[in-house]
Motif scaffolding. Structure first.
Motif, PDB file in Angstrom:
ATOM      1  N   PRO A  34      -4.781  -4.835   3.917  1.00 31.78           N
ATOM      2  CA  PRO A  34      -3.405  -5.270   3.627  1.00 31.78           C
ATOM      3  C   PRO A  34      -2.719  -4.275   2.702  1.00 31.78           C
ATOM      4  CG  PRO A  34      -4.961  -7.086   3.353  1.00 31.78           C
ATOM      5  CD  PRO A  34      -5.783  -5.838   3.524  1.00 31.78           C
TER       6      PRO A  34
ATOM      7  N   CYS B 194      -1.024  -5.789   8.823  1.00 30.87           N
ATOM      8  CA  CYS B 194      -0.806  -6.629   7.641  1.00 30.87           C
ATOM      9  C   CYS B 194      -0.098  -5.803   6.562  1.00 30.87           C
ATOM     10  CB  CYS B 194      -2.136  -7.169   7.119  1.00 30.87           C
ATOM     11  SG  CYS B 194      -1.961  -8.443   5.867  1.00 30.87           S
TER      12      CYS B 194
ATOM     13  N   PHE C 213       2.337 -11.728  -1.451  1.00 30.62           N
ATOM     14  CA  PHE C 213       1.616 -10.984  -0.411  1.00 30.62           C
ATOM     15  C   PHE C 213       0.148 -10.822  -0.782  1.00 30.62           C
ATOM     16  CE2 PHE C 213       0.135  -6.858   1.267  1.00 30.62           C
ATOM     17  CZ  PHE C 213       0.345  -7.049   2.628  1.00 30.62           C
ATOM     18  N   LEU C 214      -0.114 -10.449  -2.011  1.00 33.43           N
ATOM     19  CA  LEU C 214      -1.488 -10.232  -2.449  1.00 33.43           C
ATOM     20  C   LEU C 214      -2.281 -11.531  -2.437  1.00 33.43           C
ATOM     21  CD1 LEU C 214      -0.890  -7.778  -5.455  1.00 33.43           C
ATOM     22  CD2 LEU C 214      -1.567  -7.190  -3.124  1.00 33.43           C
TER      23      LEU C 214
ATOM     24  N   LEU D 290      -1.720 -14.293  -0.729  1.00 31.93           N
ATOM     25  CA  LEU D 290      -1.922 -14.792   0.627  1.00 31.93           C
ATOM     26  C   LEU D 290      -3.017 -14.026   1.358  1.00 31.93           C
ATOM     27  CD1 LEU D 290       1.760 -15.418   1.797  1.00 31.93           C
ATOM     28  CD2 LEU D 290      -0.038 -17.153   1.527  1.00 31.93           C
ATOM     29  N   ARG D 291      -3.238 -12.774   0.931  1.00 33.36           N
ATOM     30  CA  ARG D 291      -4.260 -11.944   1.575  1.00 33.36           C
ATOM     31  C   ARG D 291      -5.564 -11.914   0.790  1.00 33.36           C
ATOM     32  NH1 ARG D 291       0.807 -12.178   3.600  1.00 33.36           N
ATOM     33  NH2 ARG D 291       0.743 -11.481   5.768  1.00 33.36           N
ATOM     34  N   GLY D 292      -5.728 -12.818  -0.157  1.00 35.34           N
ATOM     35  CA  GLY D 292      -7.028 -12.988  -0.769  1.00 35.34           C
ATOM     36  C   GLY D 292      -7.239 -12.455  -2.149  1.00 35.34           C
ATOM     37  N   LYS D 293      -6.172 -11.966  -2.819  1.00 36.70           N
ATOM     38  CA  LYS D 293      -6.368 -11.495  -4.187  1.00 36.70           C
ATOM     39  C   LYS D 293      -6.666 -12.682  -5.098  1.00 36.70           C
ATOM     40  CE  LYS D 293      -4.000  -9.187  -8.053  1.00 36.70           C
ATOM     41  NZ  LYS D 293      -4.029 -10.322  -8.992  1.00 36.70           N
TER      42      LYS D 293
ATOM     43  N   SER E   8      -9.620  -3.164  -1.079  1.00 37.56           N
ATOM     44  CA  SER E   8      -9.251  -4.546  -0.782  1.00 37.56           C
ATOM     45  C   SER E   8      -7.771  -4.631  -0.421  1.00 37.56           C
ATOM     46  CB  SER E   8      -9.539  -5.453  -1.978  1.00 37.56           C
ATOM     47  OG  SER E   8      -8.810  -5.028  -3.120  1.00 37.56           O
ATOM     48  N   PHE E   9      -6.968  -3.701  -0.974  1.00 37.62           N
ATOM     49  CA  PHE E   9      -5.537  -3.615  -0.689  1.00 37.62           C
ATOM     50  C   PHE E   9      -5.141  -2.147  -0.680  1.00 37.62           C
ATOM     51  CE2 PHE E   9      -5.902  -7.918  -2.312  1.00 37.62           C
ATOM     52  CZ  PHE E   9      -5.079  -8.635  -1.443  1.00 37.62           C
TER      53      PHE E   9
END
Length: 267
Positions: free
Chosen positions: A214, A238, A259-260, A262-265, A165-166
């Motif tokens: 990301p 990203c 950052f996390l 904003l990217r869906g965490k 996921s990251f």
């Protein structure tokens, strides 16, 4: 035994070094060749990873020996070396570590009365990266990877893998607390992945990252790898470039958290 320079240590050389010196406790810097690690394992020599936080001594005790513009990891190496009771140090000064380590070897040699044995790890036998792709807390994952440098053997049991996921790209941070911000489905890239694969000089593997994930591109402040981290972060669709010195302050952690999220965490 006098300090030694060994670019590719041979089995015969190792057979002489250890019995002659009566080594029981050694330190390693970076990842010396697998041949050395295997031999130390076979002879029951205790290995200390000098890149890690091993003593409570103030980092400033390195100041008489290294300038503050050296990365916190190499300054930590100096502190550990000064305060641990070691019989020898094996330090990778080749393409798998950094030019600064080469000079730190000379400083250690001058400051200590034990052998400082320079090595160059150009191993390319692949051990795989199951931990880097495992579903587990990133903090625990990083501990397992760094602990693995002390062993020449692959993992006995492979952890369950997961889709990423990251991504966390880079070197193991001196301050592991930043790793607690990431989800368990974070994959590890960069030099840390090379560590688990036991090929620290595999620059193609180090430069690899997943453009669909990301990714935080991390390096210690003053580390030469900040250049590659910044380049890859700029090219990544990203990516977030981040460097931290001795500890990761609130600003660095806030950047990662934002950052996390904003990217869906999940919050």
């Amino acid at each position: 035994m006098a300090a030694s320079t060994i670019t590719r240590i041979s089995r015969a050389t190792a057979d002489w070094i250890l019995p002659a010196a009566g080594l029981k406790e050694v330190g390693i810097v970076g990842l010396p060749p697998l041949e050395i690690i295997r031999f130390l394992n076979e002879h029951g020599v205790r290995i200390h990873d000098l890149d890690a936080l091993l003593t409570r001594a103030d980092l400033e005790t390195s100041a008489p020996y290294l300038p503050r513009v050296y990365c916190a990891i190499l300054r930590t190496v100096m502190v550990n070396s000064l305060h641990l009771d070691l019989d020898a140090i094996f330090i990778d000064v080749g393409p798998g570590k950094c030019d600064s380590a080469f000079h730190v070897a000379a400083v250690l040699e001058d400051a200590l009365s034990i052998p400082v044995i320079r090595t160059e790890n150009t191993d390319m036998e692949k051990f795989g990266t199951p931990l880097c792709q495992a579903k587990m807390p990133l903090f625990d994952k990083m501990l397992a990877i760094t602990e693995g440098v002390k062993s020449a053997d692959p993992l006995d049991t492979l952890p369950p893998s997961c889709p990423p996921s990251f991504g966390f790209w880079g070197v193991p941070p001196r301050d592991f607390s930043i790793l607690q911000l990431f989800p368990d489905t974070t994959h590890v890239y960069g030099w840390t992945r090379c560590m688990e694969n036991k090929t620290p000089a595999n620059h193609a593997l180090e430069a690899y990252c997943n453009p669909d994930v990301p990714t935080v591109f991390f390096a210690q402040t003053f580390c030469a790898k900040t250049a590659l981290a910044k380049l890859l972060a700029r090219k990544h669709p990203c990516g977030l470039y981040l460097d931290a010195d001795v500890t990761a302050g609130s600003s660095a952690k806030a950047k990662i958290q934002a950052f996390l999220e904003l990217r869906g965490k999940p919050t």
